[in-house]
Design a protein around this motif. Structure first.
Motif, short mmCIF file in Angstrom:
data_model
loop_
_atom_site.label_atom_id
_atom_site.label_comp_id
_atom_site.label_asym_id
_atom_site.label_seq_id
_atom_site.Cartn_x
_atom_site.Cartn_y
_atom_site.Cartn_z
N GLY A 1 34.60 -37.70 46.93
CA GLY A 1 34.98 -38.21 48.54
C GLY A 1 33.60 -39.19 48.61
O GLY A 1 33.82 -39.63 49.80
N ASP A 2 32.98 -39.66 47.92
CA ASP A 2 31.83 -40.56 48.29
C ASP A 2 31.79 -41.58 47.44
O ASP A 2 30.88 -42.50 47.28
N GLU A 3 33.15 -42.08 46.97
CA GLU A 3 33.34 -43.37 46.18
C GLU A 3 34.20 -44.21 46.97
O GLU A 3 35.28 -44.25 46.80
N PRO A 4 33.71 -44.81 48.29
CA PRO A 4 34.57 -45.55 49.07
C PRO A 4 35.51 -47.03 48.61
O PRO A 4 36.36 -47.19 49.34
N PHE A 5 34.87 -47.19 47.38
CA PHE A 5 35.19 -48.56 46.89
C PHE A 5 36.12 -48.34 45.68
O PHE A 5 36.17 -49.23 44.82
N VAL A 6 36.76 -47.33 45.13
CA VAL A 6 37.58 -47.05 44.37
C VAL A 6 38.83 -47.96 44.30
O VAL A 6 39.02 -48.34 45.40
N ARG A 7 39.11 -48.31 43.28
CA ARG A 7 40.10 -49.57 42.83
C ARG A 7 41.26 -48.82 42.17
O ARG A 7 41.31 -47.87 41.22
N LYS A 8 42.59 -49.35 42.33
CA LYS A 8 43.94 -48.95 41.39
C LYS A 8 43.48 -49.07 40.06
O LYS A 8 44.00 -48.17 39.26
N GLU A 9 42.75 -50.28 39.73
CA GLU A 9 42.67 -50.25 38.22
C GLU A 9 41.99 -48.97 37.77
O GLU A 9 42.01 -48.33 36.41
N MET A 10 41.02 -48.05 38.29
CA MET A 10 40.45 -47.00 38.21
C MET A 10 41.39 -46.02 37.83
O MET A 10 41.18 -45.07 36.88
N PHE A 11 42.38 -45.46 38.76
CA PHE A 11 43.23 -44.60 38.61
C PHE A 11 44.26 -45.01 37.38
O PHE A 11 44.50 -44.10 36.85
N GLU A 12 44.57 -46.31 37.14
CA GLU A 12 45.30 -46.55 36.27
C GLU A 12 44.44 -46.13 34.87
O GLU A 12 45.01 -45.53 33.72
N LYS A 13 43.33 -46.54 34.71
CA LYS A 13 42.51 -46.21 33.57
C LYS A 13 42.35 -44.67 33.39
O LYS A 13 42.32 -44.09 32.09
N LEU A 14 41.87 -43.96 34.53
CA LEU A 14 41.90 -42.57 34.45
C LEU A 14 43.06 -41.83 33.97
O LEU A 14 42.95 -40.94 33.06
N ALA B 1 23.58 -49.98 51.29
CA ALA B 1 24.09 -51.15 50.32
C ALA B 1 25.49 -50.95 50.44
O ALA B 1 25.85 -52.23 50.31
N ALA B 2 26.26 -49.98 50.63
CA ALA B 2 27.80 -49.88 50.85
C ALA B 2 28.15 -50.73 52.02
O ALA B 2 29.14 -51.26 52.09
N LEU B 3 27.46 -50.71 53.04
CA LEU B 3 27.82 -51.04 54.34
C LEU B 3 27.47 -52.54 54.03
O LEU B 3 28.62 -53.55 54.55
N GLN B 4 26.33 -53.02 53.44
CA GLN B 4 26.29 -54.66 53.19
C GLN B 4 27.46 -55.11 52.19
O GLN B 4 27.99 -55.96 52.69
N TYR B 5 27.85 -54.26 51.08
CA TYR B 5 28.86 -54.66 50.33
C TYR B 5 30.28 -54.81 51.13
O TYR B 5 30.85 -55.66 50.87
N TYR B 6 30.41 -54.02 51.97
CA TYR B 6 31.68 -53.96 52.68
C TYR B 6 31.85 -55.09 53.51
O TYR B 6 32.98 -55.72 53.89
N ARG B 7 30.70 -55.63 54.31
CA ARG B 7 30.62 -56.73 55.41
C ARG B 7 31.13 -57.95 54.49
O ARG B 7 31.58 -59.00 54.72
N GLU B 8 30.23 -57.91 53.24
CA GLU B 8 30.55 -59.20 52.36
C GLU B 8 31.65 -59.31 51.49
O GLU B 8 32.00 -60.24 51.00
N HIS B 9 32.66 -58.23 51.46
CA HIS B 9 33.86 -58.13 50.72
C HIS B 9 34.89 -57.59 51.42
O HIS B 9 35.49 -56.62 51.37
N PRO B 10 35.56 -58.71 52.39
CA PRO B 10 36.55 -58.08 53.10
C PRO B 10 37.79 -57.85 52.39
O PRO B 10 38.81 -57.17 52.90
N GLU B 11 38.04 -58.30 51.15
CA GLU B 11 39.04 -57.74 50.40
C GLU B 11 38.96 -56.30 50.10
O GLU B 11 40.27 -55.72 49.67
N PHE B 12 38.05 -55.54 50.27
CA PHE B 12 38.00 -54.13 50.16
C PHE B 12 38.35 -53.46 51.57
O PHE B 12 38.29 -52.36 51.52
N TRP B 13 38.65 -53.97 52.52
CA TRP B 13 38.82 -53.48 54.06
C TRP B 13 40.34 -52.93 53.80
O TRP B 13 41.33 -53.48 53.38
N VAL B 14 40.49 -51.47 54.33
CA VAL B 14 41.62 -50.86 53.89
C VAL B 14 42.58 -51.02 55.28
O VAL B 14 42.04 -50.86 56.36
#
Length: 255
Positions: A101-114, A240-253
């Motif tokens: 629950g502390d991995e807010p930027f998980v991606r579909k690629e990760m689930f596919e690989k998993l 650091a995650a907040l900064q990353y979130y602000r700089e990467h709008p493609e990760f906005w859910v």
């Protein structure tokens, strides 16, 4: 492949970051971002939050995140996932993903690989890794918060450690540093078997639950992804995650 379900363990009393599960990014708690990413990946039959705390449950209910109430006494996230799976009575032959629950930027690629290793009938469990750069990721390689993996030639995990592994005795490194990303998938029968084993010596020493499986002879497949997500273990990680979130709008859910 068998049907796959995802469970997100989230407890309130995190040792390094109390109330971490309710820390917010973009006005939403960490677990909400994980849930939405897992749900929108359209890979799992269903996704649930597993928690032991009424404050987290109240927030989950307000955000329409389905949850399962579990015991406070669990020593690991996987133990919490197992209880949730039993409460939900998921199919005996299902594949169960444990998504932290502390991995807010998980991606579909990760689930596919998993889930990829489960296309082979002999896969018992799997996890994810990422190759760390010796210069760019120098701090992560030596940090005990970044777990490292030693890999076999066939992609199986030989060992997990908070120490830098493998140790490069000579100047030329022949094997890469591989960082662990905290998601797992298990055949349900393996999830049940793990709970039957007592906490193992290596697990207790490193404080890494996955070592319980390796110490009991259960093989774990590792698949590599291109880039590690920004996990949140400490208050500093959250900044650091907040900064990353602000700089990467493609990760906005989007809800």
């Amino acid at each position: 492949m068998k049907q796959a379900y995802a469970v997100i363990p989230a407890r309130y009393a995190s040792t390094r970051f109390p109330a971490k599960a309710l820390a917010e990014i973009g006005g939403k708690p960490l677990f909400w971002h994980v849930y939405m990413r897992a749900k929108q990946a359209d890979i799992f039959e269903d996704v649930w939050l597993a928690t032991d705390d009424e404050r987290i449950e109240k927030k989950a209910g307000a955000l329409h995140v389905p949850f399962v109430h579990t015991k406070k006494e669990h020593q690991s996230g996987t133990d919490r996932v197992r209880e949730a799976v039993n409460i939900l009575n998921l199919p005996a032959d299902a594949v169960i993903a444990n998504i932290q629950g502390d991995e807010p930027f998980v991606r579909k690629e990760m689930f596919e690989k998993l889930l990829e290793p489960f296309q082979a009938a002999n896969c018992d469990c799997s996890t994810i890794g990422v190759v760390l750069d010796e210069e760019k990721d120098k701090e992560r390689i030596v940090s005990p918060n970044q777990v490292k993996i030693a890999l076999a030639q066939n992609g199986e995990a030989l060992y997990f450690s908070r120490s830098p592994i493998p140790f490069a005795r000579d100047a030329v490194r022949m094997a890469p540093s591989v960082g662990h990303v905290g998601v797992y998938a298990f055949k349900r029968v393996i999830l049940e078997k793990m709970a039957e084993f007592p906490p193992s010596p290596l697990e207790l020493t490193e404080k890494l639950e996955q070592l319980r499986l390796l110490e009991n002879g259960i093989r774990m497949q590792v698949r590599l992804i291109s880039e590690a997500p920004h996990g949140v273990d400490t208050p500093e990680d959250l900044q650091a995650a907040l900064q990353y979130y602000r700089e990467h709008p493609e990760f906005w859910v989007q809800e």
